[in-house]
Design a protein around this motif. Structure first.
Motif, short mmCIF file in Angstrom:
data_model
loop_
_atom_site.label_atom_id
_atom_site.label_comp_id
_atom_site.label_asym_id
_atom_site.label_seq_id
_atom_site.Cartn_x
_atom_site.Cartn_y
_atom_site.Cartn_z
N TRP A 289 0.83 -1.21 0.00
CA TRP A 289 0.00 0.00 0.00
C TRP A 289 0.86 1.25 0.00
CZ3 TRP A 289 -3.89 3.18 -0.57
CH2 TRP A 289 -3.91 4.37 0.17
N ASN A 290 1.85 1.26 0.85
CA ASN A 290 2.71 2.44 0.96
C ASN A 290 3.39 2.74 -0.37
OD1 ASN A 290 3.78 4.53 2.75
ND2 ASN A 290 5.76 3.54 2.39
N LYS A 291 3.84 1.71 -1.07
CA LYS A 291 4.47 1.91 -2.38
C LYS A 291 3.48 2.49 -3.39
CE LYS A 291 8.16 -1.59 -2.34
NZ LYS A 291 8.62 -2.87 -2.94
N ALA A 292 2.28 1.90 -3.44
CA ALA A 292 1.28 2.37 -4.40
C ALA A 292 0.89 3.82 -4.12
CB ALA A 292 0.05 1.48 -4.36
N PHE A 293 0.74 4.16 -2.85
CA PHE A 293 0.36 5.52 -2.47
C PHE A 293 1.48 6.51 -2.78
CE2 PHE A 293 0.25 8.83 0.91
CZ PHE A 293 -0.85 9.53 0.44
N GLN A 294 2.70 6.17 -2.40
CA GLN A 294 3.83 7.08 -2.61
C GLN A 294 4.13 7.27 -4.10
OE1 GLN A 294 5.30 8.88 -0.31
NE2 GLN A 294 4.18 7.95 1.40
N ALA A 295 3.74 6.30 -4.93
CA ALA A 295 4.01 6.41 -6.37
C ALA A 295 3.31 7.60 -7.00
CB ALA A 295 3.57 5.12 -7.07
N ASP A 296 2.12 7.95 -6.48
CA ASP A 296 1.40 9.11 -7.03
C ASP A 296 0.35 9.54 -6.02
OD1 ASP A 296 0.02 11.01 -8.44
OD2 ASP A 296 -0.13 9.84 -10.29
N LYS A 297 0.78 10.38 -5.09
CA LYS A 297 -0.11 10.83 -4.02
C LYS A 297 -1.14 11.84 -4.51
CE LYS A 297 3.44 11.90 -1.33
NZ LYS A 297 4.22 12.35 -0.15
N VAL A 298 -0.96 12.36 -5.73
CA VAL A 298 -1.90 13.33 -6.27
C VAL A 298 -3.04 12.64 -7.00
CG1 VAL A 298 -2.18 15.25 -7.89
CG2 VAL A 298 -0.13 15.12 -6.46
N SER A 299 -2.72 11.77 -7.94
CA SER A 299 -3.75 11.15 -8.79
C SER A 299 -4.64 10.18 -8.03
CB SER A 299 -3.09 10.43 -9.96
OG SER A 299 -2.35 11.33 -10.76
N ILE A 300 -4.13 9.61 -6.95
CA ILE A 300 -4.94 8.65 -6.19
C ILE A 300 -6.17 9.33 -5.57
CG2 ILE A 300 -3.78 8.91 -3.95
CD1 ILE A 300 -3.93 5.86 -3.68
N PHE A 301 -6.14 10.64 -5.42
CA PHE A 301 -7.27 11.39 -4.86
C PHE A 301 -8.50 11.17 -5.74
CE2 PHE A 301 -9.96 15.13 -4.36
CZ PHE A 301 -10.01 15.27 -2.99
N GLY A 302 -9.57 10.64 -5.15
CA GLY A 302 -10.79 10.35 -5.90
C GLY A 302 -10.67 9.11 -6.77
N GLY A 303 -9.68 8.25 -6.48
CA GLY A 303 -9.43 7.10 -7.31
C GLY A 303 -9.98 5.80 -6.75
N ILE A 304 -9.58 4.72 -7.38
CA ILE A 304 -9.98 3.36 -7.04
C ILE A 304 -8.76 2.63 -6.49
CG2 ILE A 304 -11.00 1.22 -7.92
CD1 ILE A 304 -12.80 3.58 -8.54
N VAL A 305 -8.93 1.87 -5.42
CA VAL A 305 -7.83 1.06 -4.88
C VAL A 305 -8.31 -0.38 -4.76
CG1 VAL A 305 -6.36 0.62 -2.89
CG2 VAL A 305 -6.73 2.96 -3.64
N VAL A 306 -7.53 -1.29 -5.35
CA VAL A 306 -7.84 -2.72 -5.23
C VAL A 306 -6.63 -3.43 -4.63
CG1 VAL A 306 -9.51 -2.72 -7.11
CG2 VAL A 306 -7.11 -3.19 -7.62
N VAL A 307 -6.92 -4.43 -3.80
CA VAL A 307 -5.91 -5.07 -2.96
C VAL A 307 -6.12 -6.58 -3.02
CG1 VAL A 307 -5.02 -5.17 -0.59
CG2 VAL A 307 -6.07 -3.06 -1.42
N ASN A 308 -5.03 -7.36 -3.10
CA ASN A 308 -5.21 -8.81 -3.18
C ASN A 308 -4.95 -9.55 -1.87
OD1 ASN A 308 -2.44 -8.68 -3.08
ND2 ASN A 308 -2.08 -9.75 -5.02
N ARG A 309 -4.93 -8.83 -0.77
CA ARG A 309 -4.83 -9.44 0.56
C ARG A 309 -5.84 -8.75 1.48
NH1 ARG A 309 -1.86 -12.07 -2.19
NH2 ARG A 309 0.12 -13.08 -1.63
N GLU A 310 -6.08 -9.34 2.63
CA GLU A 310 -6.99 -8.74 3.61
C GLU A 310 -6.47 -7.36 4.01
OE1 GLU A 310 -9.20 -10.57 7.41
OE2 GLU A 310 -7.07 -10.19 7.78
N VAL A 311 -7.38 -6.40 4.06
CA VAL A 311 -7.01 -5.05 4.48
C VAL A 311 -6.90 -5.01 6.00
CG1 VAL A 311 -7.74 -2.63 4.56
CG2 VAL A 311 -8.05 -3.96 2.46
N THR A 312 -5.74 -4.58 6.47
CA THR A 312 -5.51 -4.50 7.91
C THR A 312 -5.96 -3.14 8.43
OG1 THR A 312 -3.29 -3.58 7.61
CG2 THR A 312 -3.49 -5.99 7.67
N ALA A 313 -6.05 -3.02 9.75
CA ALA A 313 -6.43 -1.76 10.37
C ALA A 313 -5.43 -0.67 10.03
CB ALA A 313 -6.56 -1.94 11.88
#
Length: 517
Positions: A289-313
């Motif tokens: 998650w941290n890598k995906a977020f840091q890759a583009d902290k601007v465009s992710i705003f209002g975007g879609i996030v998909v994850v292939n493991r259980e989302v932790t707290a």
């Protein structure tokens, strides 16, 4: 007035038949439906009593009889039709209530055999429906229990069913039988293992939901499910929070899921307007998650996030700090779900089987004006045996790992597409440009703007199609790229290879392009 009732789905049929009896409508029925009505104390004539011919062949033949079909097809406005009925001692049938053998439910069962599926192909039912519907001016034919109340209200209020309603019911019949036949044809095609594109293409889908609008507010839209045993697609998503998914939500999320399915290790894909904007893989989902977020902290705003493991707290807490439209994951820790549900409009979906790839023979459809272009989906990534190092310098093992990561990403970037990556993290993505050098420069510029002036230094670059000129290599060298992966196949490949050798850049050809228009 007489009604013929023969249904597999017996929802509401006893209540309807009681109302018919109270209205003085005589009921003819068959098999299990007749027994159901009889058990409920509702008078009915068994079909064999009407035809004078017993049901036979294990019920395969019961309504396929001239007495039935003449009673349905006779046009009341034609004196010669009515005279023939009188001469043959045949009475008209005015209402038909029929739904078909449960073919769909049968083929969706685990372990269903071909013989079982074929035995559940209805013959008499569709024949009666078509006969009644063809003579819609005189016969009301109902396939959907949802229409029972509609015809009852008209019968009670007007003593008849209006022509407009009959025409509406006729349309539903042919939609119903078309859907039924298409399911059968599709099942048989798959059963034979036939993967050819057919001479005529008929497909059927069932509506999941109507939408408020399409891509834009003036466009109508609905979401349909492909019929069949498919898992891991957005149609199987369980919404746990938030507003209804919009047309654009579904389209963009599907694109993100297609990319996510290329990865086995913990991976997060952030997507905006159908293009990935940040992708990260690592040993655990928080790092990804941290890598995906840091890759583009601007465009992710209002975007879609998909994850292939259980989302932790821990991941959920950071997700909740930014504005996201949709989150999809195979599961959520209880605390994580509580955190995400605190944002009432955030669409949170659970998708079991999120990692299951699409059937490689599935169709990709694009509607064009006056027609349809069809292809099988782009299910391949590369053939490892076809990878060819074309430069003097061979990529390091680390570079090759990052090149394969970037190649997965660029496959889902709109053409012309360029992606640069390092340490299993996208650093820059250049999508949808009309020439490749613009896509490359956009990629480098965005990386520099979002991460820093030296963001591309030490990265690898992936291009969805070949370099037509060596200008992309020049730009890559200036940005600090150390290795390039691309399909190859340009008549000017040697120019790019020569330029890579001049700058000490390793380049690998895959022999497989991934246009995405």
């Amino acid at each position: 007035m007489r009604a013929l009732i023969s249904v597999s789905d017996k929802t509401g049929i006893v209540e309807l038949a009681k109302e018919f009896t109270e209205l003085g409508i005589e009921i003819i029925s068959t098999g299990g439906t007749y027994n159901k009505l009889k058990e409920s104390g509702i008078p009915a004539i068994e079909i064999s009593e009407l035809t004078g011919f017993p049901e036979c062949l294990d019920g395969r033949v019961k309504t396929l009889h001239p007495i039935v079909h003449a009673g349905l097809l006779a046009m009341r406005s034609k004196p010669e039709h009515m005279k023939q009925l009188e001469d043959l001692n045949i009475e008209t049938i005015d209402i038909v209530i029929v739904n078909l053998y449960p073919f769909k439910a049968t083929i969706l069962k685990d372990g269903v055999t071909r013989d079982e599926a074929v035995e559940n192909i209805d013959i008499g039912g569709p024949t009666m429906l078509r006969s009644a519907a063809k003579n819609y001016q005189d016969v009301a034919v109902v396939v959907d229990p949802g229409d029972y109340e509609k015809i009852l209200q008209e019968l009670k209020g007007n003593k008849q069913i209006s022509l407009d309603t009959k025409f509406y019911l006729m349309q539903k019949v042919f939609m119903h039988t078309s859907n039924y036949d298409t399911m059968i044809a599709d099942y048989l095609k798959k059963e034979r293992g036939d993967h050819e594109l057919p001479e005529t293409l008929t497909m059927t889908f069932e509506k999941i939901q109507d939408m408020r609008y399409g891509e834009n507010p003036h466009q109508k839209a609905a979401f349909y499910r492909e019929i069949g045993k498919k898992t891991g697609s957005l149609t199987d998503g369980i919404q746990l929070n938030g507003k209804e998914l919009s047309f654009n939500n579904i389209n963009d999320t599907n694109g993100a899921l297609e990319l996510l399915k290329e990865f086995n290790e913990p991976t997060v894909v952030a997507c905006k307007h159908g293009n990935p904007c940040g992708v990260g893989s690592d040993e655990d989902i928080y790092k990804a998650w941290n890598k995906a977020f840091q890759a583009d902290k601007v465009s992710i705003f209002g975007g879609i996030v998909v994850v292939n493991r259980e989302v932790t707290a821990a991941v959920a807490k950071e997700m909740a700090e930014i504005f996201l439209e949709v989150i999809v994951a195979p599961g959520y820790e209880e605390e994580a779900l509580a955190i995400l549900r605190s944002k009432k409009n955030l669409r949170v979906l659970e998708l079991p089987g999120i990692e299951i790839p699409q059937d490689e023979n599935a169709y990709d459809l694009k509607k064009v004006n006056g027609g349809l272009i069809v292809q099988t989906i782009d299910s391949k990534l590369m053939d490892e045996g076809d990878l060819k190092v074309v430069t003097d310098r061979v990529p390091t093992e680390k570079e090759l790992e990052d090149m394969k990561f970037a190649w997965r990403v660029v496959k889902f970037v709109k053409s012309n597409g360029i992606a640069i990556a390092k340490d299993k993290q996208t650093v820059g993505i250049g999508p949808g440009q009309v020439n490749r050098i613009w896509a490359a420069n956009q990629c480098f510029d965005h990386a520099a703007e979002l991460i820093g002036p030296d963001a591309a230094k030490g990265c690898v670059l992936a291009s969805d199609a070949f370099f037509p000129f060596d200008d992309c290599v020049e730009a890559a060298y200036r940005a600090g790229i150390t290795a390039i992966i691309q399909p190859g196949g340009s008549i000017r490949d040697e120019d790019s290879i020569r330029k890579c050798n001049e700058y000490g850049i390793a380049m690998v050809f895959t022999g497989m392009r991934h246009f995405k228009h």
